[in-house]
Each structure stands twice: as structure tokens, then as C-alpha cells.
Enzyme design. Structure first.
Site: not given
Ligand code: ADP
Ligand code: ZN
Length: 214
Positions: A13, A88, A123, A155, A166
Site C-alpha cells: 500500500k 481498518r 522489508r 520495523r 497483523r
Molecule cells: P501495515 O499496513 O503494513 O500493517 P501500517 O503502517 O499501515 O502497516 O500500520 C502499522 C500499525 O499501525 C498497525 O498494525 C496498527 O497497529 C496501527 N494502525 C495503523 N492504521 C490504523 C488504523 N486505521 N486503525 C487502527 N490501528 C492502525
């Protein structure tokens, strides 16, 4: 054009969102980046988010909804935006509807779980937001960011056990959004490809029909 980008963690993404942002000259709002930034800076937001992010769980809806409200209210977003990583969960999507935010298209990037696990283990990221993969998108110089020269790192939540959490969280809480938006008639899906550029080509093609309406 107002775009939501969906996909499992590691589906690409962030990479595609940067390409779309460049092509359409609209900002990308990545809740994950915002949360990590806050964690690094040690703000109240960061402290509230840390335990969830580290465990691979969703940060409470109220917290992320607050962030999105703030960003969408800025002038930057008036010609369109990309939401990368939000909504999400169904309650987050409902909150967006309640804000009166009109979404033109929801693009889901589909990648199988096994592939995700393979990708995340390779990554490497930079504090400037750039993201690489040791095999698929290697930086010119090993472990050094092409864009800013800083040292790359893994990360914390890319650790194998957290990746599994996740993915579980994604399937349980985020994937139902596909049906939510499909019912509204604005969901399009794209198969993630081996090559980033191939995925980008499919992404641009999928978005094109929505350009005119936006
Ligand atoms: P990825 O999509 O690779 O898991 P992100 O950087 O989008 O990575 O998200 C990392 C973490 O941030 C998620 O695992 C979650 O804990 C938190 N997070 C991100 N966006 C949201 C959201 N919209 N609602 C709740 N938690 C979120
Ligand atoms: Zn960098």
C-alpha cells in the site's frame, strides 16, 4: 479524487500510495506513519498507540478517527487525498461516512498470506518514510536510504510473530470492509505483482474510470 487504499500489511500500500500521490498530485495520509512518528516523538498519541502497534493490534478506533478528522480538515486535502491504512475496521468506515467524507474509489491490493510473510521478512524502512525490500526493491547501497542517505532498519512490528498477529487482525477486522464498500459499488481490486511497476500499472488502470467523476 478521494481514494482509500486497502490491503494486507505488506501488500505494498505504501509504495503504491506514493505512486498515486505523484501521478494525481494529491496527498497520502498513512495512519501507520503518523502513529510511528508520534511514537518516535514520544507524544501522548504515541504513548497511547505503542502497545497496540507493537503487538500487531489495531489502535483504538477513537484515536485514529481523531487523527483522520484533523488531517482531512486541512487545505491540502481539498483537491483529493489517498487514505493509506484507514479505515481498518467497520466502525472506522462508519465514522468516515458520518463525517460526510465522500469516497470515489476503494482500491484493494490483493496478496496471499504466504507472500506477505516472505515480503515482510525482507522489508527495510527509513525514518524519512521510504521503504525497501532486500530482494524486490533493494536500495542502491545496502542498508542506506536512496532518498536521504540515512541508515535503513527493520520495523519493530515486522518481527515474524507480530506479522502473524497483523495478518490475523487484517482478516478479522479489515477484510470485512471489502464487502462494506463493494455494496456501495466503489470497490476495485488489483492483484499485487512481483514487480512494483507491474502493480502500479494495474493500479493506474483500475483508478482511471474514477478520474472523470472526481
Ligand atoms: P501495515 O499496513 O503494513 O500493517 P501500517 O503502517 O499501515 O502497516 O500500520 C502499522 C500499525 O499501525 C498497525 O498494525 C496498527 O497497529 C496501527 N494502525 C495503523 N492504521 C490504523 C488504523 N486505521 N486503525 C487502527 N490501528 C492502525
Ligand atoms: Zn530516507
Amino acid at each position: 479524487m478521494n481514494i482509500i487504499l486497502m490491503g494486507a500489511p505488506g501488500a505494498g500500500k505504501g509504495t503504491q500510495s506514493a505512486r498515486i500521490s505523484e501521478k494525481y498530485q494529491i496527498p497520502a495520509i498513512a495512519t501507520g506513519d503518523i502513529l510511528r512518528g508520534a511514537m518516535k516523538a514520544g507524544t501522548e498519541l504515541g504513548k497511547a498507540a505503542k502497545s497496540y502497534v507493537d503487538a500487531g493490534q489495531l489502535v483504538p478506533d477513537s484515536v485514529v478517527i481523531g487523527i483522520i478528522k484533523e488531517y482531512l480538515a486541512t487545505d491540502n486535502c481539498k483537491n483529493g487525498f489517498i487514505l493509506d491504512g484507514f479505515p481498518r475496521s467497520i466502525p472506522q468506515a462508519e465514522a468516515l461516512d458520518e463525517m460526510g467524507v465522500q469516497i470515489d474509489v476503494v482500491l484493494s491490493i490483493e496478496v496471499a498470506d504466504e507472500k506477505i510473510i516472505e515480503r515482510m521478512s525482507g522489508r527495510r524502512v527509513c525514518s524519512c518514510g521510504a521503504s525497501y525490500h532486500v530482494v524486490y526493491i533493494p536500495p542502491k547501497k545496502e542498508d542506506v536510504c536512496d532518498k536521504c542517505g540515512a541508515a535503513l532498519y527493520v520495523r519493530a512490528d515486522d518481527a515474524a510473530e507480530t506479522v502473524k498477529n497483523r495478518l490475523d487482525t487484517f482478516h478479522a477486522q479489515t477484510e470485512p470492509l471489502k464487502e462494506y464498500y463493494s455494496k456501495k459499488g466503489i470497490l476495485v481490486t488489483v492483484e499485487g505483482q512481483e514487480e512494483v511497476a507491474d502493480t502500479t500499472a494495474l493500479v493506474f488502470k483500475a483508478l482511471a474510470p474514477f478520474e472523470a467523476q472526481a
